[in-house]
Design an enzyme around this catalytic site. Structure first.
Site, PDB file in Angstrom:
ATOM      1  N   GLU A 287      62.100  92.197  43.775  1.00 57.06           N
ATOM      2  CA  GLU A 287      61.000  92.493  42.854  1.00 57.06           C
ATOM      3  C   GLU A 287      59.699  92.144  43.566  1.00 57.06           C
ATOM      4  OE1 GLU A 287      61.195  90.640  38.961  1.00 57.06           O
ATOM      5  OE2 GLU A 287      59.024  90.339  38.970  1.00 57.06           O
ATOM      6  N   GLU A 292      49.955  89.037  38.355  1.00 56.10           N
ATOM      7  CA  GLU A 292      50.331  88.485  37.060  1.00 56.10           C
ATOM      8  C   GLU A 292      49.256  87.491  36.657  1.00 56.10           C
ATOM      9  OE1 GLU A 292      54.910  88.154  36.252  1.00 56.10           O
ATOM     10  OE2 GLU A 292      54.504  87.263  38.210  1.00 56.10           O
TER      11      GLU A 292
END
Length: 476
Positions: A287, A292
């Site tokens: 991933e 974020e």
């Protein structure tokens, strides 16, 4: 007319010029007689003046230089040619101060030039092919993922394809969290007890859950409210859009211009997942997190909207995810990333991967694949045991140092709400739930009077994405 006396009193012991025997004082006598003849002319030194040194009066007939003419001021400047013997010396002395200084400057410049050259010559000069340049006139490049179980993070939102949760306008793509009771017909009573939502029956569930983990404890396509068990229907609805099956890259670049959302316990993300799980379920196939963040106000929350982070996730199981070996964050002192648009980028090749913020020079994470034999040895998984069992190596068989980051990945944009995986640490910022609670979602929802007002309203709520660009490495 004023009258003046022409008769002057001679000093005691002195005689006047008219008296005989005064022939030796002609000058004095002549001056006094002249004064007598012209009483309107004020003679110089008619009034006695003090001596400069002694302070005693001096006679009007005495000059300041004792009767001698005043000497003209003589300059002390040298006249004529000055001797300069050093010019005729056959041997001149060395100026070592200048020699040392200019030598040091020259050496410093040469070293600096070499450092710049050495750095520039190693900068990759890859060709790139632009495969997507989306300014969100529509959502043709995107698909919605519709699920209810938090995708392995334990988040509380129900992702939908509802226009209330994702839409486009002149500003770009909006991803907006809403209360379930406000955007559906579900009542508060049904939300808390005795109601079932079945997305399989509705035909809307996408069920593309790649995060198989201990946190996946519920069905991704259904939810049941039961006040006795402490379960409820997801209290918030949001959106998660992906380019899966439409736009993917294996090495290349990604550039996203977005304004992150403001609001307590909101979790915006710009990230990538593998198109095919070549090496197995998450995190075996990897991933890539480009950006974020947390929507909490940075002025009151220490992990808030002034911090963005990036990471690479890889491991053999959920419990040994090695993301901490490839994690980085950028914290700003006077910037909240929810106040305006910023650019979040990724550059990725078989040799390296790095993410950046507002420019390639401001790197958040840089990972050099060439410095390690492979991701298995770098992660040191051979020394860990999972439930008493040694993990198996899922990547080394490829012979590539960057596996699992050697496959096609697609892009994801979403705004999650809350979680139980530790992204919002317990006890920080008056968090209204604990990750280990028997009913974390319910605890979160019952505190909505504290967090809902921070989310804003209208088009100012949620994340706004102005543009997305993706390039595939290599010529078109």
């Amino acid at each position: 007319m004023y009258l003046f006396s022409t008769k002057q009193q001679a000093p005691t012991g002195a005689t006047t010029a008219a008296q005989p025997g005064n022939a030796g004082n002609d000058t004095e006598g002549h001056r006094l007689s002249t004064i007598s003849q012209n009483p309107f002319r004020t003679p110089p030194f008619a009034t006695p003046i003090p001596s400069i040194r002694s302070g005693r009066p001096i006679s009007t007939a005495t000059s300041l230089n004792n009767g001698q003419p005043r000497r003209r001021f003589q300059s002390s400047r040298l006249n004529g040619e000055m001797e300069k013997p050093w010019l005729h010396s056959a041997k001149k002395s060395m100026n070592w101060d200048s020699i040392i200084f200019y030598t040091a400057v020259s050496v410093a410049l040469m070293i600096s030039a070499y450092i710049c050259y050495d750095a520039v010559k190693d900068v990759p000069k890859n060709d790139y092919c632009l495969i997507m340049d989306d300014k969100f006139e529509n959502l043709d490049n995107w698909s919605h993922e519709v699920q209810m179980n938090g995708f392995g993070t334990g988040s509380f939102d129900w992702t939908t394809d509802d226009a209330a949760n994702s839409y486009v306008d002149s500003d770009g793509l909006h991803i907006v969290p809403t209360l379930t009771t406000q955007s559906t017909d579900i009542t508060y009573g049904q939300l808390m007890n005795g109601y079932t939502v079945n997305l399989t029956t509705d035909g809307t569930c996408t069920d593309r859950d790649q995060r198989t983990s201990e946190l996946v404890t519920s069905n991704p396509c259904s939810a049941v409210s039961n006040s006795t068990k402490g379960t409820m229907i997801n209290p918030v609805r949001s959106a998660r859009l992906t380019t899966a099956g439409k736009k993917t890259i294996r090495y290349g670049r990604v550039q996203v211009e977005a304004k992150l959302p403001a609001g307590d316990w909101l979790w915006p993300a710009i990230w990538m997942m593998p198109q095919d799980n070549v090496y197995g379920d998450w995190p075996r196939s990897g991933e890539i997190d480009i950006c974020e963040s947390r929507g909490n106000d940075a002025e009151t929350y220490p992990l808030g909207s002034n911090i963005v982070s990036s990471a690479m996730h890889w491991g053999t199981t959920y419990s040994n995810d090695a993301y901490q070996k490839s994690y980085g964050e950028w914290g700003a002192k006077r910037t909240k990333y929810s106040d305006g648009f910023h650019t979040y980028g990724l550059e990725w090749s078989s040799k390296y991967m790095f993410t950046w913020l507002d420019g390639r020079l401001r790197q958040v994470v840089y990972f050099d694949f060439t410095k390690n034999k492979n991701m298995w040895t770098y992660g040191e998984f051979a020394y860990d045991t999972v439930n008493g069992t040694a993990p198996t190596d899922p990547w080394s068989w490829t012979g590539r140092a960057n596996s699992p980051f050697d496959q096609d990945f697609y892009l994801i944009l979403n705004v999650a709400v809350g979680s139980t995986n530790g992204y919002f640490p317990d006890g920080v910022g008056n968090k209204p739930w604990t990750d280990g609670s028997e009913s974390p979602m319910k605890d979160f929802y019952l505190a909505n009077s504290t967090w809902l007002p921070t989310w804003g309203s209208g088009d100012s709520r949620g994340m706004v994405v102005k543009s997305v660009k993706m390039w595939q490495e290599g010529s078109c």
